[in-house]
Design an enzyme around this catalytic site. Sequence first.
Site, PDB file in Angstrom:
ATOM      1  N   ASN A 127     -25.039   5.156   3.596  1.00  0.00           N
ATOM      2  CA  ASN A 127     -26.347   5.393   4.725  1.00  0.00           C
ATOM      3  C   ASN A 127     -27.225   4.336   4.441  1.00  0.00           C
ATOM      4  OD1 ASN A 127     -27.257   6.829   6.942  1.00  0.00           O
ATOM      5  ND2 ASN A 127     -28.743   7.644   5.585  1.00  0.00           N
ATOM      6  N   THR A 177       5.364 -14.664   3.848  1.00  0.00           N
ATOM      7  CA  THR A 177       5.150 -13.785   4.981  1.00  0.00           C
ATOM      8  C   THR A 177       6.109 -14.325   6.319  1.00  0.00           C
ATOM      9  OG1 THR A 177       2.783 -13.280   4.351  1.00  0.00           O
ATOM     10  CG2 THR A 177       3.361 -12.919   6.476  1.00  0.00           C
ATOM     11  N   LYS A 179       6.750 -15.404   9.787  1.00  0.00           N
ATOM     12  CA  LYS A 179       6.059 -16.173  10.650  1.00  0.00           C
ATOM     13  C   LYS A 179       7.075 -16.314  11.715  1.00  0.00           C
ATOM     14  CE  LYS A 179       2.285 -16.253   8.379  1.00  0.00           C
ATOM     15  NZ  LYS A 179       1.130 -15.508   8.318  1.00  0.00           N
ATOM     16  N   LYS A 205       7.596 -10.541   3.128  1.00  0.00           N
ATOM     17  CA  LYS A 205       6.578  -9.579   3.454  1.00  0.00           C
ATOM     18  C   LYS A 205       6.287  -9.659   5.282  1.00  0.00           C
ATOM     19  CE  LYS A 205       2.282  -9.472   2.819  1.00  0.00           C
ATOM     20  NZ  LYS A 205       1.728  -9.671   4.422  1.00  0.00           N
ATOM     21  N   ASP A 207       3.417  -8.820   7.889  1.00  0.00           N
ATOM     22  CA  ASP A 207       2.196  -9.408   7.822  1.00  0.00           C
ATOM     23  C   ASP A 207       1.348  -8.078   8.242  1.00  0.00           C
ATOM     24  OD1 ASP A 207      -0.197 -10.923   7.355  1.00  0.00           O
ATOM     25  OD2 ASP A 207       0.722 -12.390   8.831  1.00  0.00           O
ATOM     26  N   GLU A 208      -0.020  -8.250   8.459  1.00  0.00           N
ATOM     27  CA  GLU A 208      -0.868  -6.979   8.411  1.00  0.00           C
ATOM     28  C   GLU A 208      -0.894  -6.408   9.717  1.00  0.00           C
ATOM     29  OE1 GLU A 208      -3.135 -10.325  10.341  1.00  0.00           O
ATOM     30  OE2 GLU A 208      -2.253 -10.028   8.483  1.00  0.00           O
ATOM     31  N   HIS A 297      -2.557  -5.085   1.636  1.00  0.00           N
ATOM     32  CA  HIS A 297      -3.222  -6.343   2.417  1.00  0.00           C
ATOM     33  C   HIS A 297      -4.439  -5.921   2.674  1.00  0.00           C
ATOM     34  CE1 HIS A 297      -4.012  -9.323   5.488  1.00  0.00           C
ATOM     35  NE2 HIS A 297      -2.828 -10.066   5.261  1.00  0.00           N
TER      36      HIS A 297
END
Length: 488
Positions: A127, A177, A179, A205, A207-208, A297
């Site tokens: 907060n 990663t 692509k 891997k 990716d996110e 990630h």
Amino acid sequence: MSQSVESRTRIKSERYESGVIPYAKMGYWDADYVIKETDILALFRITPQPGVDPIEASAAIAGESSTATWTVVWTDLLTACDLYRAKAYRVDPVPNVADQYFAYIAYDIDLFEEGSIANLTASIIGNVFGFKAVKALRLEDMRMPVAYLKTFQGPATGLIVERERMDKFGRPFLGATVKPKLGLSGKNYGRVVYEGLKGGLDFLKDDENINSQPFMRWRERFLYSMEGVNKASAAAGEIKGHYLNVTAATMEDMYERAEFSKVVGSIICMIDLVIGYTAIQSMAIWARKNDMILHLHRAGNSTYSRQKNHGMNFRVICKWMRMAGVDHIHAGTVVGKLEGDPLMIKGFYNTLLAGETEINLPQGLFFAQNWASLRKVVPVASGGIHAGQMHQLLDYLGDDVVLQFGGGTIGHPDGIQAGATANRVALESMVMARNEGRDFVAEGPQILRDAAKTCGPLQTALDLWKDISFNYTSTDTADFVETPTANV
């Protein structure tokens, strides 16, 4: 010493004479407070509003992150208020910055539920960041007592077991990663995995943001990816893996995907930071029970960690994630395309890997930390790195890291296998030079050129990316060095 009985009695009497009194007078400031071994400590960077005393601002942060509200409440008399109030006990000006202060605050361990990152964060960052008394607020560091750390599982697998499982020693792990991260069909996706692993990488891997979209549903991705892993492992005679992203809308969906990843033979699965602290801890518990490596990630972290005066330093995320139980976390590259000051990143890596850290202000470590034998988290370096930077990466990051070359593998002109081979040869030549006692940092470019004489893919990579660098000054730099460091 802490406040005397007489002093506490006087303060208690004063605070019930009026409805609203300063936080510092309510007991949330104590310059004589004696820190207990079991206290949780936090270091905030505060920018008070004009006219607000920094001590009062610090006391307000302590109050609003523990027991206080804006006015006196009589029910305080029904609690052990002196114990449960957080105590701001030290305020220092930030070096070379006007109107910013470091506020040290201590919290009693009984304020927090055991083993819960969600409960910890509900107080520490829940907060106070919207509080009007401060113009900006940033959580810079924390110290967790051993008694509190012992209530957390820690990394599901840890670095040592992962090296044994992968049979990879004496060098960084190599990864990439897939692509483009979005748009591939399952069959083409699996082909990328196979080519990268066969060329010499240890991991590919997801990716996110690859989950279960119309162009490729998650089961299809898992099956084709594991087909690529198995074929590449058989061809190379090495243990290899692919981070299967199990991030989904609900915990039920994530458990289903994680279970399927185990059934199809994966040794590692992946989640995103954006799923939240409770979901991360839940997946870490599942990973330990099921003997799986858990990759995290850090998607979304820069929305609150990048700006220097407001939000939260990434080193705090590193600490929380080590407690939560992940095995990998992206932690910066220094030389890549993403934010990364060398000193700050060194502090992140030490936080993830060390059994115990001392105060190191240039690295942003404000507290000594004993990690209570929690396992090590493997840092992951990814984003804009390539083979020509291998000497810098090895120098800055050491062996205990996953070096992930996404574009630096899949963007190779001769194909994915060639890109992977270039990275593997570059890494092994640099490690060999280091082990021979050579000055691999100074001689790095020549070591790479020599290795490229017998490796065409490496020569092509060096020619293609030789002029690529990301020389921007980091926004989050060390406060305790004369000149802010920058990407190199």
